[in-house]
Write a protein that holds these residues in place. Structure first.
Motif, PDB file in Angstrom:
ATOM      1  N   LEU A 161       8.957  35.598  24.700  1.00  0.00           N
ATOM      2  CA  LEU A 161       8.899  36.622  23.585  1.00  0.00           C
ATOM      3  C   LEU A 161       8.443  38.068  24.269  1.00  0.00           C
ATOM      4  O   LEU A 161       9.056  39.099  23.903  1.00  0.00           O
ATOM      5  N   PHE A 162       7.617  38.117  25.237  1.00  0.00           N
ATOM      6  CA  PHE A 162       7.006  39.204  25.881  1.00  0.00           C
ATOM      7  C   PHE A 162       7.770  39.491  27.212  1.00  0.00           C
ATOM      8  O   PHE A 162       7.408  40.583  27.678  1.00  0.00           O
ATOM      9  N   GLY A 163       8.433  38.555  27.818  1.00  0.00           N
ATOM     10  CA  GLY A 163       9.309  38.822  29.032  1.00  0.00           C
ATOM     11  C   GLY A 163       8.209  38.533  30.200  1.00  0.00           C
ATOM     12  O   GLY A 163       6.930  38.104  29.997  1.00  0.00           O
ATOM     13  N   HIS A 164       8.631  38.650  31.257  1.00  0.00           N
ATOM     14  CA  HIS A 164       7.741  38.343  32.502  1.00  0.00           C
ATOM     15  C   HIS A 164       8.244  38.986  33.786  1.00  0.00           C
ATOM     16  O   HIS A 164       9.384  39.480  33.873  1.00  0.00           O
ATOM     17  N   GLU A 165       7.357  39.097  34.720  1.00  0.00           N
ATOM     18  CA  GLU A 165       7.704  39.807  36.087  1.00  0.00           C
ATOM     19  C   GLU A 165       7.897  38.876  37.027  1.00  0.00           C
ATOM     20  O   GLU A 165       7.635  37.654  37.062  1.00  0.00           O
ATOM     21  N   GLN A 190      -0.317  33.909  18.606  1.00  0.00           N
ATOM     22  CA  GLN A 190      -0.179  34.931  17.519  1.00  0.00           C
ATOM     23  C   GLN A 190      -0.962  36.237  17.847  1.00  0.00           C
ATOM     24  O   GLN A 190      -0.631  37.169  17.288  1.00  0.00           O
ATOM     25  N   ALA A 191      -2.081  35.928  18.590  1.00  0.00           N
ATOM     26  CA  ALA A 191      -2.834  37.170  18.971  1.00  0.00           C
ATOM     27  C   ALA A 191      -2.019  38.263  19.664  1.00  0.00           C
ATOM     28  O   ALA A 191      -2.048  39.290  19.503  1.00  0.00           O
ATOM     29  N   LYS A 192      -1.307  37.686  20.481  1.00  0.00           N
ATOM     30  CA  LYS A 192      -0.449  38.609  21.377  1.00  0.00           C
ATOM     31  C   LYS A 192       0.762  39.384  20.724  1.00  0.00           C
ATOM     32  O   LYS A 192       1.130  40.378  20.628  1.00  0.00           O
ATOM     33  N   LEU A 193       1.490  38.404  19.530  1.00  0.00           N
ATOM     34  CA  LEU A 193       2.392  38.837  18.795  1.00  0.00           C
ATOM     35  C   LEU A 193       1.737  40.000  17.758  1.00  0.00           C
ATOM     36  O   LEU A 193       2.426  40.974  17.550  1.00  0.00           O
ATOM     37  N   LEU A 194       0.495  39.617  17.246  1.00  0.00           N
ATOM     38  CA  LEU A 194       0.019  40.765  16.408  1.00  0.00           C
ATOM     39  C   LEU A 194      -0.503  42.065  17.144  1.00  0.00           C
ATOM     40  O   LEU A 194       0.024  43.069  16.555  1.00  0.00           O
ATOM     41  N   ARG A 195      -0.705  41.766  18.443  1.00  0.00           N
ATOM     42  CA  ARG A 195      -0.993  43.212  18.931  1.00  0.00           C
ATOM     43  C   ARG A 195       0.322  44.062  19.335  1.00  0.00           C
ATOM     44  O   ARG A 195       0.488  44.990  19.191  1.00  0.00           O
ATOM     45  N   LEU A 198      -2.320  38.437  11.163  1.00  0.00           N
ATOM     46  CA  LEU A 198      -0.777  38.161  11.414  1.00  0.00           C
ATOM     47  C   LEU A 198      -0.168  37.714  10.206  1.00  0.00           C
ATOM     48  O   LEU A 198       1.122  38.451   9.945  1.00  0.00           O
ATOM     49  N   PHE A 199      -0.541  36.918   9.474  1.00  0.00           N
ATOM     50  CA  PHE A 199       0.178  36.571   8.210  1.00  0.00           C
ATOM     51  C   PHE A 199       0.559  37.969   7.228  1.00  0.00           C
ATOM     52  O   PHE A 199       1.752  37.835   6.975  1.00  0.00           O
ATOM     53  N   TYR A 200      -0.377  38.770   7.326  1.00  0.00           N
ATOM     54  CA  TYR A 200      -0.021  39.854   6.375  1.00  0.00           C
ATOM     55  C   TYR A 200       0.732  40.814   6.943  1.00  0.00           C
ATOM     56  O   TYR A 200       1.339  41.629   6.316  1.00  0.00           O
TER      57      TYR A 200
END
Length: 193
Positions: A29-33, A69-74, A117-119
């Motif tokens: 999802l977020f990639g990596h170094e 979920q927390a990282k996706l919300l951010r 995140l749901f909303y």
């Protein structure tokens, strides 16, 4: 939705969240170094970054762990991502489409899915009843799948016999709309004309 939108000339990237282990979903999802984890031999953008200006389709979003979920919300709220193992912040402009076969409202009540995140994801919800509750779609769905199989095989499309169609209409469809995709490929010749 993507093809009929102003984003149609930008990427459309699907991601089946249930098919990827949690340890791999985050960098997906977020990639990596480079060097962020064993096997990270080069830096790589994630799907959110790669879908810049386009659409990211998160299939089975209900299977995402609370940490992701927390990282996706951010990422959705801030419109930015930080790759795993990195410090640089990347701006992302991406539309997110999400699908699940789970009752996310129920998962929110159980504290298994973040309410915020749901909303964020449920801005415009489309509820599709299971196939067993919309049997009138079965003939059209089967015709579509048979036409696609014919196209892929370079042959004229086949049609289901009335007896085969009656058998399909009587099915409970526990696999929902995914189940008929396999049926035409493995159907016995007497059921197809």
């Amino acid at each position: 939705i993507h093809v009929l939108s102003p984003r149609r000339d930008r990427p459309f990237l699907p991601l089946n969240c249930a098919a990827i282990p949690e340890t791999l979903l985050e960098p997906e999802l977020f990639g990596h170094e480079k060097g962020a984890f064993t096997g990270a031999v080069a830096s790589r953008p994630g799907k959110l970054e790669s879908a810049e200006g386009g659409t990211l389709f998160l299939d089975e979003v209900g299977d995402i762990s609370p940490a992701i979920q927390a990282k996706l919300l951010r990422a959705i709220e801030q419109k930015e991502v930080q790759r795993v193992g990195g410090n640089q912040v990347f701006h992302v402009d991406v539309r997110i489409l999400a699908a699940t076969n789970q009752d996310l409202k129920g998962r929110v009540e159980e504290k298994a899915f973040r309410e915020d995140l749901f909303y964020r994801l449920n801005v415009f919800g489309i509820e599709v009843p299971p196939l067993r509750e919309r049997r009138e779609d079965i003939p059209r769905l089967c015709d579509h799948l048979l036409a696609r199989l014919g196209e892929e095989g370079g042959v004229p499309p086949k049609r289901l016999s009335p007896a085969a169609l009656q058998g399909l209409l009587g099915n409970r469809w526990p696999g929902n709309a995914r189940q008929p995709r396999n049926g035409p490929e493995t159907a016995a010749p007497p059921g197809v004309s």
